[in-house]
Design a protein around this motif. Structure first.
Motif, PDB file in Angstrom:
ATOM      1  N   THR A 270       0.813  -1.224   0.000  1.00  0.00           N
ATOM      2  CA  THR A 270       0.000   0.000   0.000  1.00  0.00           C
ATOM      3  C   THR A 270       0.842   1.268   0.000  1.00  0.00           C
ATOM      4  N   LYS A 271       2.114   1.144   0.388  1.00  0.00           N
ATOM      5  CA  LYS A 271       2.992   2.310   0.542  1.00  0.00           C
ATOM      6  C   LYS A 271       2.394   3.326   1.522  1.00  0.00           C
ATOM      7  N   LYS A 272       1.682   2.799   2.512  1.00  0.00           N
ATOM      8  CA  LYS A 272       1.029   3.651   3.506  1.00  0.00           C
ATOM      9  C   LYS A 272       1.482   3.273   4.911  1.00  0.00           C
ATOM     10  N   SER A 273       1.390   4.256   5.806  1.00  0.00           N
ATOM     11  CA  SER A 273       1.680   4.009   7.219  1.00  0.00           C
ATOM     12  C   SER A 273       0.464   3.382   7.892  1.00  0.00           C
ATOM     13  N   PHE A 274       0.709   2.681   9.003  1.00  0.00           N
ATOM     14  CA  PHE A 274      -0.366   2.074   9.780  1.00  0.00           C
ATOM     15  C   PHE A 274      -0.291   2.581  11.216  1.00  0.00           C
ATOM     16  N   PHE A 275      -1.465   2.991  11.728  1.00  0.00           N
ATOM     17  CA  PHE A 275      -1.602   3.490  13.096  1.00  0.00           C
ATOM     18  C   PHE A 275      -2.655   2.616  13.766  1.00  0.00           C
ATOM     19  N   LEU A 276      -2.188   1.620  14.491  1.00  0.00           N
ATOM     20  CA  LEU A 276      -3.084   0.656  15.133  1.00  0.00           C
ATOM     21  C   LEU A 276      -2.844   0.755  16.633  1.00  0.00           C
ATOM     22  N   ASN A 277      -3.834   1.349  17.355  1.00  0.00           N
ATOM     23  CA  ASN A 277      -3.570   1.745  18.733  1.00  0.00           C
ATOM     24  C   ASN A 277      -4.338   0.927  19.769  1.00  0.00           C
ATOM     25  N   SER A 278      -4.855  -0.219  19.314  1.00  0.00           N
ATOM     26  CA  SER A 278      -5.579  -1.071  20.255  1.00  0.00           C
ATOM     27  C   SER A 278      -5.656  -2.481  19.684  1.00  0.00           C
ATOM     28  N   PRO A 279      -5.917  -3.475  20.549  1.00  0.00           N
ATOM     29  CA  PRO A 279      -6.089  -4.840  20.029  1.00  0.00           C
ATOM     30  C   PRO A 279      -7.227  -4.922  19.025  1.00  0.00           C
ATOM     31  N   GLU A 280      -8.268  -4.108  19.225  1.00  0.00           N
ATOM     32  CA  GLU A 280      -9.418  -4.126  18.313  1.00  0.00           C
ATOM     33  C   GLU A 280      -9.023  -3.617  16.924  1.00  0.00           C
ATOM     34  N   SER A 281      -8.260  -2.537  16.878  1.00  0.00           N
ATOM     35  CA  SER A 281      -7.844  -1.993  15.576  1.00  0.00           C
ATOM     36  C   SER A 281      -6.855  -2.923  14.881  1.00  0.00           C
ATOM     37  N   SER A 306      -0.382  -2.077  20.527  1.00  0.00           N
ATOM     38  CA  SER A 306      -0.317  -0.871  19.699  1.00  0.00           C
ATOM     39  C   SER A 306       0.806  -1.029  18.685  1.00  0.00           C
ATOM     40  N   ILE A 307       0.540  -0.606  17.454  1.00  0.00           N
ATOM     41  CA  ILE A 307       1.521  -0.751  16.376  1.00  0.00           C
ATOM     42  C   ILE A 307       1.584   0.529  15.558  1.00  0.00           C
ATOM     43  N   LEU A 308       2.804   1.009  15.324  1.00  0.00           N
ATOM     44  CA  LEU A 308       3.075   2.024  14.312  1.00  0.00           C
ATOM     45  C   LEU A 308       3.934   1.387  13.235  1.00  0.00           C
ATOM     46  N   ALA A 309       3.638   1.659  11.991  1.00  0.00           N
ATOM     47  CA  ALA A 309       4.461   1.152  10.887  1.00  0.00           C
ATOM     48  C   ALA A 309       4.513   2.207   9.793  1.00  0.00           C
ATOM     49  N   ALA A 310       5.697   2.430   9.250  1.00  0.00           N
ATOM     50  CA  ALA A 310       5.874   3.430   8.194  1.00  0.00           C
ATOM     51  C   ALA A 310       6.677   2.808   7.060  1.00  0.00           C
ATOM     52  N   PRO A 311       6.312   3.124   5.822  1.00  0.00           N
ATOM     53  CA  PRO A 311       7.050   2.560   4.683  1.00  0.00           C
ATOM     54  C   PRO A 311       8.389   3.256   4.469  1.00  0.00           C
ATOM     55  N   LEU A 312       9.340   2.499   3.975  1.00  0.00           N
ATOM     56  CA  LEU A 312      10.619   3.057   3.532  1.00  0.00           C
ATOM     57  C   LEU A 312      10.479   3.336   2.044  1.00  0.00           C
ATOM     58  N   ILE A 313      10.301   4.581   1.689  1.00  0.00           N
ATOM     59  CA  ILE A 313      10.041   4.959   0.297  1.00  0.00           C
ATOM     60  C   ILE A 313      11.024   6.032  -0.135  1.00  0.00           C
ATOM     61  N   LEU A 314      11.596   5.853  -1.312  1.00  0.00           N
ATOM     62  CA  LEU A 314      12.478   6.847  -1.903  1.00  0.00           C
ATOM     63  C   LEU A 314      12.242   6.844  -3.403  1.00  0.00           C
ATOM     64  N   TYR A 338       4.422  10.621  12.969  1.00  0.00           N
ATOM     65  CA  TYR A 338       5.214  11.551  12.164  1.00  0.00           C
ATOM     66  C   TYR A 338       6.709  11.330  12.383  1.00  0.00           C
ATOM     67  N   LEU A 339       7.103  11.184  13.643  1.00  0.00           N
ATOM     68  CA  LEU A 339       8.514  10.949  13.943  1.00  0.00           C
ATOM     69  C   LEU A 339       9.008   9.664  13.272  1.00  0.00           C
ATOM     70  N   LEU A 340       8.191   8.620  13.349  1.00  0.00           N
ATOM     71  CA  LEU A 340       8.586   7.356  12.738  1.00  0.00           C
ATOM     72  C   LEU A 340       8.704   7.507  11.223  1.00  0.00           C
ATOM     73  N   GLU A 341       7.803   8.255  10.622  1.00  0.00           N
ATOM     74  CA  GLU A 341       7.850   8.461   9.173  1.00  0.00           C
ATOM     75  C   GLU A 341       9.090   9.241   8.769  1.00  0.00           C
ATOM     76  N   VAL A 342       9.482  10.210   9.583  1.00  0.00           N
ATOM     77  CA  VAL A 342      10.721  10.954   9.288  1.00  0.00           C
ATOM     78  C   VAL A 342      11.926  10.025   9.381  1.00  0.00           C
ATOM     79  N   LEU A 343      11.964   9.214  10.436  1.00  0.00           N
ATOM     80  CA  LEU A 343      13.055   8.238  10.548  1.00  0.00           C
ATOM     81  C   LEU A 343      13.050   7.276   9.370  1.00  0.00           C
ATOM     82  N   ALA A 344      11.861   6.874   8.940  1.00  0.00           N
ATOM     83  CA  ALA A 344      11.759   5.968   7.794  1.00  0.00           C
ATOM     84  C   ALA A 344      12.324   6.611   6.538  1.00  0.00           C
ATOM     85  N   SER A 345      12.097   7.926   6.354  1.00  0.00           N
ATOM     86  CA  SER A 345      12.640   8.600   5.172  1.00  0.00           C
ATOM     87  C   SER A 345      14.155   8.592   5.196  1.00  0.00           C
ATOM     88  N   HIS A 346      14.740   8.768   6.382  1.00  0.00           N
ATOM     89  CA  HIS A 346      16.196   8.715   6.504  1.00  0.00           C
ATOM     90  C   HIS A 346      16.716   7.291   6.310  1.00  0.00           C
TER      91      HIS A 346
END
Length: 542
Positions: A270-281, A306-314, A338-346
């Motif tokens: 999907t080339k998208k980030s995921f913001f999953l902040n509960s067992p239900e999500s 809880s899960i944050l995931a960001a794609p490594l895209i260049l 946002y912080l994770l996505e910035v780190l992912a860009s680097h």
């Protein structure tokens, strides 16, 4: 057409200079976090590649629609390069919009013409007569426009436009990184931590070190019980785990898996980030998770809530995924994402830098035509094996090959066929040699093979096998010739002995043996005669 000496240099013979410019560009951009300094590095590179009298680099994102933001504009005023501070257009110029729409263009003017003051800068007594405009695009996102200008007529051609496009492509990721870095200061302490990490990441080509820095940074700026950084191999459509840590800080080493499932597979697809902040999500996401570590048996045993995931895209390409995971529900905020996505860009830039570094290293080590070792790299590797031979550790032999009547191929059929002859020779030899053998092109039509742990008799067999294989290879495989002539080589062989004090002497012996083969009728192998009188008489071992 007016063509300067600098422009003439920009042909095929200047590939090493262009390679050095782009190599230095990558290193210098990776080492700076200043937008203006990065612009100066980019414009200096443009000057080295094609030359200019005036230039500018402006950041502009059409999707945001804000005013263009000039990074740097320079004009030549009375022979001196002067930075211009009055370049601040409220709206993008027609040329900027045209460059974005067309992907870049050249404008050549026959004579001086009037221009609105708002559309010009610097010494307005001068007028640009040749100019190049190219968009700076990272992936599918336009982030700016680069303009290179000359006061001379017909100063630029299509090859210059292509070089500037290549330059813009090389700097796009770095400019996007720097643009993102400027926003980090707004998030105070956590962003300062991120800034320090970004500098260290961008300065390193060691992926283990880069991954460790990212992991430690994530732990400092957000909750993180488990951490995952995965790569993506598009040739096999597989997720390739790079770095994983499970609470309480235990490294996990997992195998590859197909990208048709798993969190990384979904992020890459999907080339998208995921913001999953509960067992239900997490359950509602529908992701079929690839488990590892202590919970590899059953997802019910996984304590992650809880899960944050960001794609490594260049440049629009997926390189993988970075993920922070917590055992607490509602552990993350949008700022964390946002912080994770910035780190992912680097991280994506670091992965690409590592790949580019390896590519540049390969270019520096190999002959551009035949793709075998160049003279310099051959000597570096062969000297190490020669030293082992001097220490009495292993036997060592060398082979010199020279294409017979090579000049006739060029004279009769043209240099394209001559190049094909060299490629045929190189490819045939590579297929016939061992992995440990050291094979390179010394120059012209002359090739050399260093054979570690090889006695003279075996080296002769190798040499004759190479000679026969080359003769039997049809030149038509490498050209469109219907009845091509045979390619043959003359070969000289010699073995290290105590009297040989340097690699140069050993190669000189093989070279003399090779010339004896040529003088003896070509398409044969000759061996340096041990113990022969001064003058190097040869004996034919064939």
């Amino acid at each position: 057409m007016n063509v300067s000496a600098k422009e003439i240099m920009q042909g095929k013979n200047n590939i090493p200079i262009q390679t050095e410019v782009f190599s230095r560009l990558g290193r210098d951009l990776a080492a700076t976090t200043s937008a203006e300094a990065a612009a100066q590095i980019i414009l200096d590179a443009a000057d080295q590649l094609i030359g200019w009298e005036a230039c500018y680099l402006i950041l502009y994102d059409p999707e945001k629609g804000a005013s263009p933001r000039p990074l740097l504009a320079i004009d030549t005023v009375r022979g001196r390069r002067v930075v211009q501070r009055d370049v601040s257009p409220a709206t993008p110029s027609k040329n900027m919009l045209r460059a974005i729409d067309e992907g870049g263009f050249i404008s050549l003017y026959a004579e001086f013409f009037e221009l609105e003051a708002s559309q010009s800068f610097g010494d307005r007594t001068q007028r640009t007569l040749s100019q190049i405009f190219v968009p700076v695009v990272s992936g599918t996102r336009v982030i700016g426009v680069l303009s290179i200008q000359s006061y001379r007529r017909n100063a630029y051609r299509d090859e210059h436009l292509n070089l500037v496009k290549l330059l813009a492509g090389h700097c796009a990721g770095a400019l996007e990184r720097i643009w993102a870095q400027e926003a980090l200061g707004e998030l105070l302490d956590r962003l300062k931590v991120l800034q320090q990490a970004a500098n260290e990441i961008n300065a390193s080509l060691n992926m283990e070190r880069v991954c460790h820095v990212i992991y430690e940074t994530v732990k400092r700026v957000m909750p993180c019980n488990d951490f995952v950084m995965d790569g993506y191999d598009e040739t096999t459509n597989e997720i390739a785990p790079i770095y994983a840590v499970e609470h309480p800080g235990r490294r996990i080493f997992a195998g590859r898996y197909f990208a048709d499932h798993g969190l990384a597979g979904e992020v890459v697809r999907t080339k998208k980030s995921f913001f999953l902040n509960s067992p239900e999500s997490i359950a509602a996401s529908g992701i079929k998770f690839e488990l590892f570590g202590a919970t590899s048996g059953d997802i019910a045993d996984d304590p992650t809530n809880s899960i944050l995931a960001a794609p490594l895209i260049l440049h629009g390409k997926s390189y993988g995924m970075i993920s922070a995971q917590s055992y607490q529900s509602n552990a993350y905020t949008q700022d964390d994402l946002y912080l994770l996505e910035v780190l992912a860009s680097h991280a994506a830039i670091a992965l690409e830098n590592a790949r580019l570094f390896e590519s540049i290293q390969t270019m520096a080590r190999t002959d551009p035509l035949t793709k075998v070792l160049n003279r310099r790299r051959f000597f570096e590797l062969a000297e190490a094996e020669f030293a082992k031979a001097q220490e009495g550790v292993v036997p060592f032999s060398v082979i010199m090959l020279d294409v017979d009547d090579f000049k006739q191929f060029n004279d009769r059929f043209g240099h394209k066929v001559g190049d094909a002859v060299l490629i045929l020779t190189a490819e045939t030899c590579k297929e016939s040699l061992r992995v440990d053998d050291i094979f390179g092109r010394l120059g012209g039509e002359e090739f050399v093979v260093a054979l570690p742990n090889t006695r003279l008799n075996d080296a002769f067999d190798v040499a004759d096998r190479l000679r026969a294989a080359i003769q039997q290879t049809n030149l038509g495989k490498f050209t469109d010739m219907q009845n091509p002539p045979s390619v043959t080589v003359s070969v000289g062989v010699t073995e290290f002995e105590a009297a040989v004090k340097s690699l140069d002497v050993l190669l000189d012996r093989a070279d003399k043996a090779m010339y004896a083969a040529k003088n003896g009728g070509r398409n044969q192998v000759r061996v340096w005669g041990r113990g022969r009188e001064e003058g190097g008489r040869m004996k034919d071992e064939g």
